[in-house]
Design an enzyme around this catalytic site. Sequence first.
Site, PDB file in Angstrom:
ATOM      1  N   GLU A  99      10.852   7.513  10.673  1.00  0.00           N
ATOM      2  CA  GLU A  99      10.632   7.568  11.951  1.00  0.00           C
ATOM      3  C   GLU A  99       9.868   8.171  12.613  1.00  0.00           C
ATOM      4  O   GLU A  99       9.251   8.014  13.378  1.00  0.00           O
ATOM      5  CB  GLU A  99      11.467   9.624  12.665  1.00  0.00           C
ATOM      6  N   ALA A 104       0.815  -1.101   0.059  1.00  0.00           N
ATOM      7  CA  ALA A 104      -0.050  -0.115  -0.221  1.00  0.00           C
ATOM      8  C   ALA A 104       1.088   1.125   0.307  1.00  0.00           C
ATOM      9  O   ALA A 104       0.967   1.775   0.794  1.00  0.00           O
ATOM     10  CB  ALA A 104      -1.002  -0.075   1.090  1.00  0.00           C
ATOM     11  N   HIS A 112       6.872   5.771   1.886  1.00  0.00           N
ATOM     12  CA  HIS A 112       7.482   5.058   1.539  1.00  0.00           C
ATOM     13  C   HIS A 112       8.952   5.559   0.023  1.00  0.00           C
ATOM     14  O   HIS A 112       9.944   4.732   0.303  1.00  0.00           O
ATOM     15  CB  HIS A 112       6.687   4.058   1.010  1.00  0.00           C
TER      16      HIS A 112
HETATM   17  P1  AMP Z   1       4.928   0.204   6.540  1.00  0.00           P
HETATM   18  O1  AMP Z   1       4.551  -0.775   5.036  1.00  0.00           O
HETATM   19  O2  AMP Z   1       3.680   0.602   7.054  1.00  0.00           O
HETATM   20  O3  AMP Z   1       5.509  -1.513   7.870  1.00  0.00           O
HETATM   21  O4  AMP Z   1       5.890   0.277   6.523  1.00  0.00           O
HETATM   22  C1  AMP Z   1       7.209   0.338   5.535  1.00  0.00           C
HETATM   23  C2  AMP Z   1       8.313   1.413   6.040  1.00  0.00           C
HETATM   24  O5  AMP Z   1       8.171   2.773   5.651  1.00  0.00           O
HETATM   25  C3  AMP Z   1       8.696   1.372   7.748  1.00  0.00           C
HETATM   26  O6  AMP Z   1       9.834   1.823   7.862  1.00  0.00           O
HETATM   27  C4  AMP Z   1       7.924   3.235   8.457  1.00  0.00           C
HETATM   28  O7  AMP Z   1       8.336   3.513   9.586  1.00  0.00           O
HETATM   29  C5  AMP Z   1       7.908   3.521   7.648  1.00  0.00           C
HETATM   30  N1  AMP Z   1       7.075   4.575   6.715  1.00  0.00           N
HETATM   31  C6  AMP Z   1       5.368   4.346   6.752  1.00  0.00           C
HETATM   32  N2  AMP Z   1       5.153   5.823   6.439  1.00  0.00           N
HETATM   33  C7  AMP Z   1       6.350   6.965   7.023  1.00  0.00           C
HETATM   34  C8  AMP Z   1       5.945   8.232   6.768  1.00  0.00           C
HETATM   35  N3  AMP Z   1       4.787   8.407   6.331  1.00  0.00           N
HETATM   36  N4  AMP Z   1       7.342   9.156   6.352  1.00  0.00           N
HETATM   37  C9  AMP Z   1       8.111   7.637   6.745  1.00  0.00           C
HETATM   38  N5  AMP Z   1       7.987   6.764   6.592  1.00  0.00           N
HETATM   39  C10 AMP Z   1       7.066   6.566   7.080  1.00  0.00           C
END
Ligand code: AMP
Length: 282
Positions: free
Chosen positions: A150, A32, A37
């Site tokens: 973060e 997603a 990302h």
């Molecule tokens: P997820 O797909 O939610 O597991 O996120 C994958 C990576 O993207 C993780 O390291 C999250 O911390 C990072 N991430 C998700 N949303 C953000 C955001 N708004 N800003 C920076 N990094 C993000």
Amino acid sequence: MHVYTHRPQISAAVANIKKKGLKIGFVPTMGALHRGHASLFDFAQKNCDVVVVSIFVNPTQFNNPQDLETYPRDLQADLAFLEGINPEILVFAPGTTTIYGANVKSLDFDFAGLDSVMEGAFRPGHFEGVATVLKYLFEIVQPDLAFFGEKDYQQLQIIKRLVELEKLPVEIIGCPISRHEDGLAESSRNQRLSKQHREAAPFIYKTLMQAKALFNDKSTSEVEAFVENEFKDHALFNLEYFEIANASSLAHASEKKENEHYRAFIAAFADDVRLIDNIALN
Ligand code: AMP
């Protein structure tokens, strides 16, 4: 775009990259994909020769089965998104059996209390699940550097600890939170917000900014009381926790000490959508 779903293929690709002496940058995701990302892909591209992105909705990190079930999944849209960023990115999109075999279980880790507060307290077993899948993914992808947001600050601290504990040969890089123009932190879960909740959601970041403004002159419990009060009468958001913690130990900050860094952490529900955010206070 190279998309790998099974171990032998990705392992062969990794071996080939290693043979050429190229540096692998890894960004694990649950798909997603959004601009948050993309900011991590950008950091990886700037610091490494080859970027590997994994897309895997990891079952062991969901303490709530309904959250796992409703988590947005659209691999074709994610691949199109990645193609638009850089068709050279290697994608690893395994199935659950490829990662876990028949044993879809977390391993045990000692995170020295980092996992007993905030997300760890409200989502039992969550961080064991995160650490388990990352240990497996690091073994497969063998990255030199791995990039994490973060946005999930507690997760970032725990992953650094995991790497120390397991002596994993990877450097963990934390990247700043990417936000929508109105301040809402980008998140895969935002697409599940109703129109009304989406419009109101910048309230969360606005409250964090107010907490930051108060932090200098008020005690941590006064700032916490202020935020709890802001949420108390809000018709659309239910506060799960607001906490001011030491930025490295994540221990609750009952008082402010000189030369220490503090962060404010928040989790709130918009209907059944759980949103988290955090901010550096000093
Ligand atoms: P997820 O797909 O939610 O597991 O996120 C994958 C990576 O993207 C993780 O390291 C999250 O911390 C990072 N991430 C998700 N949303 C953000 C955001 N708004 N800003 C920076 N990094 C993000």
